[in-house]
Design a protein around this motif. Structure first.
Motif, PDB file in Angstrom:
ATOM      1  N   SER A  31       0.828  -1.206   0.000  1.00 52.29           N
ATOM      2  CA  SER A  31       0.000   0.000   0.000  1.00 52.29           C
ATOM      3  C   SER A  31       0.862   1.256   0.000  1.00 52.29           C
ATOM      4  N   SER A  32       2.171   1.084   0.123  1.00 50.92           N
ATOM      5  CA  SER A  32       3.082   2.231   0.019  1.00 50.92           C
ATOM      6  C   SER A  32       2.926   2.924  -1.330  1.00 50.92           C
ATOM      7  N   ILE A  33       2.344   2.214  -2.304  1.00 48.81           N
ATOM      8  CA  ILE A  33       2.117   2.810  -3.618  1.00 48.81           C
ATOM      9  C   ILE A  33       1.222   4.044  -3.508  1.00 48.81           C
ATOM     10  N   VAL A  34       0.257   4.006  -2.580  1.00 51.76           N
ATOM     11  CA  VAL A  34      -0.652   5.138  -2.405  1.00 51.76           C
ATOM     12  C   VAL A  34       0.127   6.375  -1.962  1.00 51.76           C
ATOM     13  N   LEU A  35       0.959   6.208  -0.942  1.00 55.46           N
ATOM     14  CA  LEU A  35       1.769   7.325  -0.457  1.00 55.46           C
ATOM     15  C   LEU A  35       2.782   7.767  -1.502  1.00 55.46           C
ATOM     16  N   THR A  36       3.365   6.793  -2.199  1.00 57.55           N
ATOM     17  CA  THR A  36       4.396   7.111  -3.190  1.00 57.55           C
ATOM     18  C   THR A  36       3.833   7.974  -4.310  1.00 57.55           C
ATOM     19  N   VAL A  37       2.676   7.592  -4.832  1.00 57.57           N
ATOM     20  CA  VAL A  37       2.061   8.362  -5.916  1.00 57.57           C
ATOM     21  C   VAL A  37       1.689   9.760  -5.437  1.00 57.57           C
ATOM     22  N   LEU A  38       1.173   9.855  -4.220  1.00 60.49           N
ATOM     23  CA  LEU A  38       0.832  11.171  -3.670  1.00 60.49           C
ATOM     24  C   LEU A  38       2.086  12.027  -3.499  1.00 60.49           C
ATOM     25  N   PHE A  39       3.157  11.415  -2.986  1.00 65.57           N
ATOM     26  CA  PHE A  39       4.424  12.145  -2.838  1.00 65.57           C
ATOM     27  C   PHE A  39       4.959  12.583  -4.195  1.00 65.57           C
ATOM     28  N   ALA A  40       4.841  11.695  -5.201  1.00 67.81           N
ATOM     29  CA  ALA A  40       5.349  12.013  -6.531  1.00 67.81           C
ATOM     30  C   ALA A  40       4.581  13.181  -7.141  1.00 67.81           C
ATOM     31  N   ILE A  41       3.267  13.221  -6.880  1.00 70.22           N
ATOM     32  CA  ILE A  41       2.444  14.313  -7.402  1.00 70.22           C
ATOM     33  C   ILE A  41       2.801  15.628  -6.718  1.00 70.22           C
ATOM     34  N   VAL A  42       2.903  15.590  -5.398  1.00 70.33           N
ATOM     35  CA  VAL A  42       3.118  16.823  -4.624  1.00 70.33           C
ATOM     36  C   VAL A  42       4.566  17.293  -4.688  1.00 70.33           C
ATOM     37  N   LEU A  43       5.518  16.373  -4.508  1.00 74.76           N
ATOM     38  CA  LEU A  43       6.924  16.756  -4.379  1.00 74.76           C
ATOM     39  C   LEU A  43       7.689  16.757  -5.697  1.00 74.76           C
ATOM     40  N   LEU A  44       7.314  15.847  -6.624  1.00 75.69           N
ATOM     41  CA  LEU A  44       8.049  15.745  -7.884  1.00 75.69           C
ATOM     42  C   LEU A  44       7.294  16.350  -9.057  1.00 75.69           C
TER      43      LEU A  44
END
Length: 288
Positions: A100-113
């Motif tokens: 489920s880390s994929i959920v956080l990863t995608v959100l981080f990628a959208i916001v931070l990257l």
């Protein structure tokens, strides 16, 4: 080509969980993590020497090194949580939470990257994955592991997911100006130090000589699988977007569940099977 590397990462990641589960049956989880990290480190530096990327070591910038170190610390924390969770619960319980880390990863990628392409599709995908993960979390103890106790394993599995998401984002930034294999080797060195510090502090290093040979064999094999998965994963991250590479990598959960059924006798309930289907559906939605 990066999609092939991402697929390779998924296959080896699926093997890692099963091999590790067998290897930590009679071995403390922190000690097992420390041992397998040695294997991964040797594997990573061997590849570095083969491709000759060690020649670029002196050209790394300070910020790049710092991001690699932070990524390594996040990875170490994720591993320690993950293998402790595996020791307390079934693979079929732990793997979905970790993925489920994929959920956080995608959100981080959208916001931070700033990876905002097809934003609606990606948000829909992670919502479906989140629902699927919840369905798999809520099931009771599995048939393959009667020692599951309470919800302690869930806290460790959630910790693994959070740190894994941080690993991806920090690693994505850290490998922007470094050859991927060299970046992986440096991060693994950080994980090795962290893992052995934890093993020494907890006193689990004293059980090194009592580790059964069978456990040691599977711990080493899980290290080899991890090394191969990492090398594929960070090579894919270097060329492809994190918000697509990560979903491909996380499809390893299908292989993990299949391997757990075949080799460990862990079967899914209907609720869990539905959850797994939603996780795969959400992943494919983002890929397509």
């Amino acid at each position: 080509m990066w999609m092939l590397y991402a697929a390779g990462s998924a296959v080896f990641a699926g093997l890692t969980a099963i091999l590790a589960k067998v290897g930590i049956r009679h071995t403390p989880s922190n000690l097992a993590t420390a041992i397998r990290t040695i294997v991964v480190l040797v594997f990573a530096w061997l590849v570095v020497l083969i491709v000759g990327s060690q020649n670029t070591l002196g050209s790394l910038s300070g910020p790049t090194v710092w991001f690699l170190v932070l990524s390594g610390l996040a990875t170490g924390a994720s591993w320690l949580c993950y293998f402790r969770a595996l020791q307390l619960a079934d693979v079929n319980q732990v793997a979905p939470v970790d993925k489920s880390s994929i959920v956080l990863t995608v959100l981080f990628a959208i916001v931070l990257l700033g990876e905002t392409e097809d934003l609606t599709t990606r948000l829909t995908g992670i919502a479906v994955i989140g629902i699927g993960t919840y369905l798999m979390i809520e099931r009771g103890g599995g048939a393959g592991n009667v020692s599951t106790q309470g919800r302690g394993w869930l806290l460790y599995a959630l910790g693994s997911a959070v740190f894994a998401a941080l690993t991806t984002i920090l690693g994505k930034v850290g490998i922007a100006d470094v050859e991927s294999n060299l970046g992986t080797a440096i991060r693994t060195g950080v994980v090795l130090v962290m893992a052995w510090v934890v093993a020494l502090v907890t006193g689990e290093h004293r059980g090194m000589r009592q580790t059964p040979r069978r456990d040691l064999l599977f711990i080493v094999l899980s290290g080899v699988a991890t090394g191969a998965s990492w090398l594929c994963y960070f090579r894919a991250l270097q060329d492809g977007p994190a918000s697509v590479v990560v979903p491909i990598d996380k499809t390893s959960i299908v292989l993990t569940v299949a391997f757990a059924w075949v080799f460990l006798g862990e079967r899914l309930t209907r609720r869990s099977a539905l959850g797994l289907g939603l996780i795969v559906t959400g992943t494919l939605l983002m890929l397509l």
